[in-house]
Scaffold this active site. Sequence first.
Site, PDB file in Angstrom:
ATOM      1  N   TRP A 160       0.820  -1.220   0.000  1.00 46.32           N
ATOM      2  CA  TRP A 160       0.000   0.000   0.000  1.00 46.32           C
ATOM      3  C   TRP A 160       0.850   1.264   0.000  1.00 46.32           C
ATOM      4  O   TRP A 160       0.337   2.346  -0.229  1.00 46.32           O
ATOM      5  CB  TRP A 160      -0.916   0.029   1.234  1.00 46.32           C
ATOM      6  CG  TRP A 160      -0.171  -0.258   2.506  1.00 46.32           C
ATOM      7  CD1 TRP A 160      -0.080  -1.465   3.142  1.00 46.32           C
ATOM      8  CD2 TRP A 160       0.645   0.649   3.260  1.00 46.32           C
ATOM      9  NE1 TRP A 160       0.737  -1.365   4.241  1.00 46.32           N
ATOM     10  CE2 TRP A 160       1.192  -0.077   4.349  1.00 46.32           C
ATOM     11  CE3 TRP A 160       0.953   2.001   3.132  1.00 46.32           C
ATOM     12  CZ2 TRP A 160       2.038   0.504   5.279  1.00 46.32           C
ATOM     13  CZ3 TRP A 160       1.804   2.582   4.066  1.00 46.32           C
ATOM     14  CH2 TRP A 160       2.339   1.839   5.123  1.00 46.32           C
ATOM     15  N   ASN A 161       2.169   1.168   0.303  1.00 45.25           N
ATOM     16  CA  ASN A 161       2.898   2.419   0.553  1.00 45.25           C
ATOM     17  C   ASN A 161       3.209   3.215  -0.714  1.00 45.25           C
ATOM     18  O   ASN A 161       3.279   4.431  -0.674  1.00 45.25           O
ATOM     19  CB  ASN A 161       4.161   2.165   1.399  1.00 45.25           C
ATOM     20  CG  ASN A 161       5.195   1.339   0.689  1.00 45.25           C
ATOM     21  OD1 ASN A 161       4.869   0.557  -0.205  1.00 45.25           O
ATOM     22  ND2 ASN A 161       6.434   1.495   1.075  1.00 45.25           N
ATOM     23  N   ARG A 169       6.172  -0.700 -11.669  1.00 46.09           N
ATOM     24  CA  ARG A 169       7.536  -1.253 -11.720  1.00 46.09           C
ATOM     25  C   ARG A 169       7.499  -2.734 -12.078  1.00 46.09           C
ATOM     26  O   ARG A 169       8.498  -3.309 -12.485  1.00 46.09           O
ATOM     27  CB  ARG A 169       8.193  -1.024 -10.350  1.00 46.09           C
ATOM     28  CG  ARG A 169       9.692  -1.012 -10.368  1.00 46.09           C
ATOM     29  CD  ARG A 169      10.240  -0.442  -9.089  1.00 46.09           C
ATOM     30  NE  ARG A 169      10.131  -1.372  -7.985  1.00 46.09           N
ATOM     31  CZ  ARG A 169      10.558  -1.107  -6.743  1.00 46.09           C
ATOM     32  NH1 ARG A 169      11.092   0.069  -6.461  1.00 46.09           N
ATOM     33  NH2 ARG A 169      10.433  -1.993  -5.783  1.00 46.09           N
ATOM     34  N   PRO A 185      -3.403  -5.846  -5.623  1.00 44.32           N
ATOM     35  CA  PRO A 185      -2.931  -4.680  -4.871  1.00 44.32           C
ATOM     36  C   PRO A 185      -3.267  -4.856  -3.393  1.00 44.32           C
ATOM     37  O   PRO A 185      -4.057  -5.732  -3.034  1.00 44.32           O
ATOM     38  CB  PRO A 185      -3.758  -3.530  -5.466  1.00 44.32           C
ATOM     39  CG  PRO A 185      -5.028  -4.179  -5.933  1.00 44.32           C
ATOM     40  CD  PRO A 185      -4.691  -5.610  -6.296  1.00 44.32           C
ATOM     41  N   ALA A 186      -2.686  -4.023  -2.535  1.00 41.53           N
ATOM     42  CA  ALA A 186      -3.041  -4.069  -1.109  1.00 41.53           C
ATOM     43  C   ALA A 186      -4.492  -3.619  -0.945  1.00 41.53           C
ATOM     44  O   ALA A 186      -4.953  -2.720  -1.661  1.00 41.53           O
ATOM     45  CB  ALA A 186      -2.105  -3.160  -0.323  1.00 41.53           C
ATOM     46  N   SER A 239       6.483  -7.019   2.933  1.00 34.86           N
ATOM     47  CA  SER A 239       7.309  -7.252   4.117  1.00 34.86           C
ATOM     48  C   SER A 239       8.131  -8.536   3.974  1.00 34.86           C
ATOM     49  O   SER A 239       7.745  -9.462   3.246  1.00 34.86           O
ATOM     50  CB  SER A 239       6.410  -7.346   5.352  1.00 34.86           C
ATOM     51  OG  SER A 239       5.515  -8.419   5.193  1.00 34.86           O
ATOM     52  N   GLU A 260      10.948  -8.170  -3.449  1.00 30.74           N
ATOM     53  CA  GLU A 260      11.368  -6.823  -3.007  1.00 30.74           C
ATOM     54  C   GLU A 260      10.826  -6.661  -1.593  1.00 30.74           C
ATOM     55  O   GLU A 260       9.626  -6.447  -1.412  1.00 30.74           O
ATOM     56  CB  GLU A 260      10.775  -5.750  -3.934  1.00 30.74           C
ATOM     57  CG  GLU A 260      11.323  -5.773  -5.352  1.00 30.74           C
ATOM     58  CD  GLU A 260      12.746  -5.243  -5.443  1.00 30.74           C
ATOM     59  OE1 GLU A 260      13.213  -4.608  -4.484  1.00 30.74           O
ATOM     60  OE2 GLU A 260      13.390  -5.499  -6.471  1.00 30.74           O
ATOM     61  N   CYS A 294      10.313   1.623   1.933  1.00 32.21           N
ATOM     62  CA  CYS A 294      11.290   0.573   2.200  1.00 32.21           C
ATOM     63  C   CYS A 294      12.704   1.138   2.191  1.00 32.21           C
ATOM     64  O   CYS A 294      13.595   0.597   2.824  1.00 32.21           O
ATOM     65  CB  CYS A 294      11.162  -0.537   1.161  1.00 32.21           C
ATOM     66  SG  CYS A 294      11.248   0.095  -0.517  1.00 32.21           S
ATOM     67  N   GLU A 391      12.413  -2.457  11.088  1.00 31.32           N
ATOM     68  CA  GLU A 391      11.972  -1.405  10.177  1.00 31.32           C
ATOM     69  C   GLU A 391      10.904  -0.574  10.902  1.00 31.32           C
ATOM     70  O   GLU A 391       9.888  -1.113  11.329  1.00 31.32           O
ATOM     71  CB  GLU A 391      11.369  -2.087   8.938  1.00 31.32           C
ATOM     72  CG  GLU A 391      11.148  -1.175   7.778  1.00 31.32           C
ATOM     73  CD  GLU A 391      10.605  -1.947   6.570  1.00 31.32           C
ATOM     74  OE1 GLU A 391       9.962  -3.002   6.735  1.00 31.32           O
ATOM     75  OE2 GLU A 391      10.816  -1.459   5.447  1.00 31.32           O
TER      76      GLU A 391
HETATM   77  P1  NAD Z   1       2.774  -6.795   3.509  1.00 29.57           P
HETATM   78  O1  NAD Z   1       3.815  -7.842   3.343  1.00 29.57           O
HETATM   79  O2  NAD Z   1       1.883  -6.870   4.683  1.00 29.57           O
HETATM   80  O3  NAD Z   1       1.804  -6.777   2.238  1.00 29.57           O
HETATM   81  C1  NAD Z   1       2.309  -6.710   0.910  1.00 29.57           C
HETATM   82  C2  NAD Z   1       1.316  -7.360  -0.006  1.00 29.57           C
HETATM   83  O4  NAD Z   1       1.206  -8.737   0.342  1.00 29.57           O
HETATM   84  C3  NAD Z   1      -0.105  -6.781   0.100  1.00 29.57           C
HETATM   85  O5  NAD Z   1      -0.694  -6.814  -1.172  1.00 29.57           O
HETATM   86  C4  NAD Z   1      -0.788  -7.776   1.022  1.00 29.57           C
HETATM   87  O6  NAD Z   1      -2.191  -7.816   0.840  1.00 29.57           O
HETATM   88  C5  NAD Z   1      -0.147  -9.075   0.574  1.00 29.57           C
HETATM   89  N1  NAD Z   1      -0.216 -10.132   1.578  1.00 29.57           N
HETATM   90  C6  NAD Z   1      -0.284 -10.009   2.918  1.00 29.57           C
HETATM   91  N2  NAD Z   1      -0.355 -11.231   3.491  1.00 29.57           N
HETATM   92  C7  NAD Z   1      -0.303 -12.135   2.474  1.00 29.57           C
HETATM   93  C8  NAD Z   1      -0.340 -13.565   2.425  1.00 29.57           C
HETATM   94  N3  NAD Z   1      -0.433 -14.305   3.516  1.00 29.57           N
HETATM   95  N4  NAD Z   1      -0.274 -14.161   1.221  1.00 29.57           N
HETATM   96  C9  NAD Z   1      -0.183 -13.420   0.109  1.00 29.57           C
HETATM   97  N5  NAD Z   1      -0.152 -12.078   0.074  1.00 29.57           N
HETATM   98  C10 NAD Z   1      -0.216 -11.437   1.260  1.00 29.57           C
HETATM   99  O7  NAD Z   1       3.526  -5.402   3.418  1.00 29.57           O
HETATM  100  P2  NAD Z   1       2.899  -3.947   3.500  1.00 29.57           P
HETATM  101  O8  NAD Z   1       2.613  -3.645   4.929  1.00 29.57           O
HETATM  102  O9  NAD Z   1       1.794  -3.783   2.516  1.00 29.57           O
HETATM  103  O10 NAD Z   1       4.113  -3.077   2.968  1.00 29.57           O
HETATM  104  C11 NAD Z   1       5.146  -2.674   3.777  1.00 29.57           C
HETATM  105  C12 NAD Z   1       6.363  -3.552   3.595  1.00 29.57           C
HETATM  106  O11 NAD Z   1       6.707  -3.604   2.220  1.00 29.57           O
HETATM  107  C13 NAD Z   1       7.569  -2.991   4.297  1.00 29.57           C
HETATM  108  O12 NAD Z   1       8.283  -4.032   4.910  1.00 29.57           O
HETATM  109  C14 NAD Z   1       8.388  -2.380   3.164  1.00 29.57           C
HETATM  110  O13 NAD Z   1       9.765  -2.281   3.407  1.00 29.57           O
HETATM  111  C15 NAD Z   1       8.089  -3.326   2.052  1.00 29.57           C
HETATM  112  N6  NAD Z   1       8.337  -2.695   0.771  1.00 29.57           N
HETATM  113  C16 NAD Z   1       9.423  -3.107   0.045  1.00 29.57           C
HETATM  114  C17 NAD Z   1       9.712  -2.479  -1.164  1.00 29.57           C
HETATM  115  C18 NAD Z   1      10.904  -2.890  -1.985  1.00 29.57           C
HETATM  116  O14 NAD Z   1      10.966  -2.508  -3.141  1.00 29.57           O
HETATM  117  N7  NAD Z   1      11.850  -3.639  -1.444  1.00 29.57           N
HETATM  118  C19 NAD Z   1       8.876  -1.461  -1.637  1.00 29.57           C
HETATM  119  C20 NAD Z   1       7.778  -1.086  -0.883  1.00 29.57           C
HETATM  120  C21 NAD Z   1       7.511  -1.717   0.328  1.00 29.57           C
END
Ligand code: NAD
Length: 491
Positions: A160-161, A169, A185-186, A239, A260, A294, A391
């Site tokens: 979502w961020n 990308r 998407p989130a 994450s 990522e 991130c 983080e």
């Molecule tokens: P998140 O891992 O909770 O969610 C990311 C995505 O995964 C969302 O679409 C979510 O709905 C989905 N998801 C959640 N649980 C799942 C499951 N059990 N099975 C399948 N999909 C699932 O992360 P977030 O809170 O949305 O985003 C923040 C994190 O993302 C931070 O750790 C940040 O560093 C990371 N991030 C990394 C990058 C990068 O390029 N490295 C970029 C942006 C964000």
Amino acid sequence: MTQLAASLPMSARRLVEAVVSAQSGAPGSDTFDVTDPATGDVIAGLMDAGPAHGERAVDAAAEMFPAWAATAPRARSEILRRTYDLMISNSEGLAALMTWENGKALPDAEAEVAYAAEFFRWFAEEAVRTDGQYGQAPNGASRTIVTQHPIGVAALVTPWNFPAAMATRKIAPALAAGCTVVLKPAAETPLTALAIAHLMRDAGLPDGVVNIVPTTRPGQVVDSWLADARVRKLSFTGSTNVGKALLSRSADRVLSTSMELGGNAPFVVARDADIRVAVREAMVAKFRNGGQACTAANRFFVHSDVYEQFATAFEDAVVGLRLGHGLHPRTQIGPLVSTRAVAGVQEWVERAVHSGGHVSVRASLPDLPGAFFAPTVIRDVPADAAVLQEEIFGPVAPIVRWSEDDELLAAVNGSDLGLAAYVFSGDLAWALRTAERMDAGMVGVNRGVVSDPSAPFGGMKQSGIGREGAREGLRAFTETQYLSVAWPANA
Ligand code: NAD
């Protein structure tokens, strides 16, 4: 609808209406609300997809894959380029929509739209740069032809961020390579991805090439994709914990994965750094997107000789930050994505203080009911505090003192994560040497931003596998094949 939301540009409302009405024809009765995190108000209700909807999305992507893969690179490229043009001409509406559902300040949303659109322009250019190799086997008995093939239907999962950039990308290189996609998407921010897909249709993209599946049941939908033999790629941004779980589930089908994941970026200030520049860039590296990035600077390492000078100037800048509804023209920092996120950041601050740090300044909170967290500076956090391993994902800046290079590098590299890092020094040779010794996929040298569509974005260690953007971003969606051609000596 709040007064501010009522003053949204028509272009943003039209995008929401278009995506909601496109969804209303979809089968299924469950819906979920997308809300404004600054007020809690409902923006739109969307169909809440389950595994059956996810499977229908794969049906569409798999049916379209042969035709899209066979479409001439120039034709694919032109659709990507038209999408870039449409994102730019609709940037006001897209940015306002993103602020509405995500909360980020409008200038951050505008910058993200420009960055996100660039992936379409960059990969429109890359789509036609097809290449391969033609070689002779060492014994002369065969010729070798090496080519790249689109990998197939790709499953994309985004956070979502950065609701626009994390989607483009992945979508842009996948389509440039000749893949079709399903994207989840989130649930907090699905409207931006739906709006981009809407613009892609206007750009001439055939139905079924990009399929967006909003859901509040990510595990069920994504698991159904991982089990589906037609899906040949998982590209995930989110994450580290969710990434690890998806990696282990992908093992069953030996699925190609790109990850990522989370970051824990150090921001290093040397004794000879230009402190004015370091503070200016620290404000960007830490507070862009309210610290929910991130690549956000997560730990500040400041040399003892300039510690006081840097900390005081940084604190002065932090106290002046203006929080508010992201759509308000004076706002620099919007709310966090949810009240749960606020509780998590607060807990982080308490643990940092418990480890020996002390809160030196906090900015003022706005008089709004949403998920706001006051930007905070914490001085004198010990370099070995356990909390520095995590983080923060919020507007909190812990400052650590350092004086010896080796001790600095031990602390910087003592993390399981290795996404971004920042180094500030007047001695470029020292900065480069230090950067090379850091476990980080991306290092900003005297600058607080590393993201660039033409550069390979990604992390070392538990921050991920693979790179996005640049040439490498396209390769993630291709398979290498080689043909070994008999070459009889006297034919
Ligand atoms: P998140 O891992 O909770 O969610 C990311 C995505 O995964 C969302 O679409 C979510 O709905 C989905 N998801 C959640 N649980 C799942 C499951 N059990 N099975 C399948 N999909 C699932 O992360 P977030 O809170 O949305 O985003 C923040 C994190 O993302 C931070 O750790 C940040 O560093 C990371 N991030 C990394 C990058 C990068 O390029 N490295 C970029 C942006 C964000």
